[in-house]
Structure formats: structure tokens, C-alpha cells
Scaffold this motif. Sequence first.
Motif, PDB file in Angstrom:
ATOM      1  N   ASP A   1      -3.909  -3.898   2.509  1.00  0.00           N
ATOM      2  CA  ASP A   1      -3.135  -2.861   3.109  1.00  0.00           C
ATOM      3  C   ASP A   1      -2.134  -3.423   3.971  1.00  0.00           C
ATOM      4  O   ASP A   1      -0.973  -3.179   4.446  1.00  0.00           O
TER       5      ASP A   1
ATOM      6  N   ARG B   1      -4.765   0.900  -0.381  1.00  0.00           N
ATOM      7  CA  ARG B   1      -4.869   1.356   1.513  1.00  0.00           C
ATOM      8  C   ARG B   1      -6.621   1.344   2.084  1.00  0.00           C
ATOM      9  O   ARG B   1      -7.830   1.760   1.370  1.00  0.00           O
TER      10      ARG B   1
ATOM     11  N   SER C   1       1.115  -1.185  -0.109  1.00  0.00           N
ATOM     12  CA  SER C   1      -0.146   0.594  -0.459  1.00  0.00           C
ATOM     13  C   SER C   1       0.761   0.826  -0.543  1.00  0.00           C
ATOM     14  O   SER C   1       0.479   2.256  -0.176  1.00  0.00           O
TER      15      SER C   1
END
Length: 377
Positions: free
Chosen positions: A146, A141, A134
Motif C-alpha cells: 500500500d 490496497r 496502489s
Amino acid sequence: MSEAKPRCHIPAGGEFLLLPPTQQAFAYRNVDRMFATRPVTRGPTPRLLPRGPEVAPRYVVDGVEHGVDDYIDRACVSGILAIKRGRIVLERYALGLEEATRWSTMSMVKSLTSTLIGAALKDGAIASLDDKVSSYVPAVRGSAYDAVAVRDLLTMSSGVAWSEDYTDRHSHVNRYSQSLGDKVPGGVLALLRELAPEHTPGSRFLYNTGDTYLLGCLLSAAVGTTIADYMTRRIWAPQGMEFDAFYTLESEGGQEIGGSRAGMTLRDLGRFGLFLLEGGHGVLPEGWLAEASRPAFTLNPAENSFGATGYGYSWWLQDGVMAAVGFAGQSLCLDPAEKLVVVTLSARPQPPYAAAYTVDMKAERAAFHAALTAALR
């Protein structure tokens, strides 16, 4: 009413993983007519590949002996190339494949894209394989990706829930394929953002073509250019590839597909294999090949089409051989101990049509490759 003019029918791109045998070879030779693409450009001087005496391996399956021509017919092979110690010892074409034809790499290109990650590390564009994805691709994100690191994408261990079931039209891989066929801008990333976390990143192997798509997005962001341009500048042109190649795109002018459907010729795939066996010619970090071929995960050979016992940096591993493997029988096999590169391009029938075909493709490939290796010692 328009005038009746000659036109060529092209299969729908969204059906690429579901084609009947009557359409496979045509489609695999014409990927650039089905999908958006971006060229990978050759340099001015191709690397010459000297030719040695032709090898003629004989292999036995179910008590019956076969030769090279039998293997081509039985295993639905469109092209086979063997390079021993830098010299071509076998080169055959079938199913309409010719020397200049760019055949679909399928997922073989995953291993080529992972090699470019090595180049980006060497260039300092990627600081570490432990960097979070990310941090390079802000679009993921807040999603299941993530917490995923670059290394997790390389080793197919993102921990993200994904179905790679080619027979299920609603599986993630077929939704991905349909998006490519429809040329939807941002369609694949939108699919990836929907996925749920299933395991801790880095803890389990799960083959996931979406992981390598994201790896390609990360690579583009890190190097500040397209994957096709980076491949051209770092490997394709300076290493003397003979023909232009191409990466398939998610949409017109869009992101390259890092994990499937590139188009390359038989001999240039062989040259890529030699580039790796020869240590990467300063393009890759010191010891990259050894690192890439170290098993990140141990596999059950009965549970994958190649019969691999391990998986590294997007390479399938078996008894010292590292292989780039693709849908319908594509493979680029590197055997460092034997100084051998073997490229196989194919159009193996897929379900439900494969059920009517009696050849055990895994056993056939294993027997032929063992005989080929033995004949070259």
C-alpha cells in the motif's frame, strides 16, 4: 482406449526453476508450450544489422587459455551475440537454439519491462515514479504494498518480505512459479497480498520477482492495454525487430508476467540493446538511460551471480556496464563507453545438479567478457 499417436512430452511448468540439466535447454526453447503467452508483434521491415570482421577473444582461467568454442561448452551457452558500434562481430548458436528460436529471457525481461515504464512516463500515462502503486493497482490496497512507490518496485526496494530461494519448493518464488505453471487466474496477486512488510519502502535492496510482477500490473493499468501490445506499439514494431516475441501470462488470457519467462530471439535482444544505447529514439524520457543506470543501491559483488556492484532501475551495474540478468546464465549487457552490446543465452545447471559441475560460472563469464571487450578495442 485411444489410438497410440506420436506426442511430445513437455515438462511441467511448475517445475521450471527446478529442472534437471537434461530438460533445461528443451524447456527454455519451448516456454510457449509450457505457459500461457501473448504475442509481441514485429513490424513490416526488420532493422538490418551489418556484419563486421569476427572477433576471436582468448581468455585465461586457472592458468589455462580458452577460446569462444571452449566458453560455449564450459559455460553451457546456447547463444552469444556481440554488436560493436552497430555491427555484429560474433554470433554463435548451440544447445538446439537457432536464429528464429525464442529462448526464455528469464529475468532479463525485468529490465525490458522497466524500460516500458520509462516509455509510459514519456507518454504521460504514469505521472511520477513517486506515485503509489496502489493508486494504479487497487487490488493491493490494504496490503504491504500500500505504501510502496513505482520507484521502489523499479529498484527492488519495496520493503516487503520475500524469499527468492530457487532451491526451496516452498519459497515465494517457487510458489509464484507453481501458480504460473498451474495458470491460476489472479494467483500471483493473491500471493503478493499475503506478504508482510519488513522494511520501510525504498530503504533496502531485496531481489523480489514479485515486485516486477506488480510493476507489470501497474504498467498495464497505466497505459490501458496489455504489456505485449504496448511493447509492440512503442518498441518492437517501430524499432525493426526481426521476429515476433511473446510475454508469458499468469493464466490463459491473463496478466503478462513482467519479470520472467518472455520469449525472444538472440538478435532481437541485441536490437533492444542498440535501441537503448542509441538513446531510445524519442520513446524514452530525455536522459532515461543515465537515470536507469544510476546506482540506487550499492551491492557486494560476491553476493550476486553477475558480480554487480550496484542496482538501478531493474538493471545490474558493474564498472560502467548495465546488465539485464536472468536465471541460468541469461544476460544482456550494455557498455555505453565501448558502444558494445553482448547477449548471452544459457542453460547453466542449477542446484542440486550444479554441485557436480566444476566450472566457476561467474569467473568464466567475467574472464570471457573482459577478453571480448579488450579484443574489440
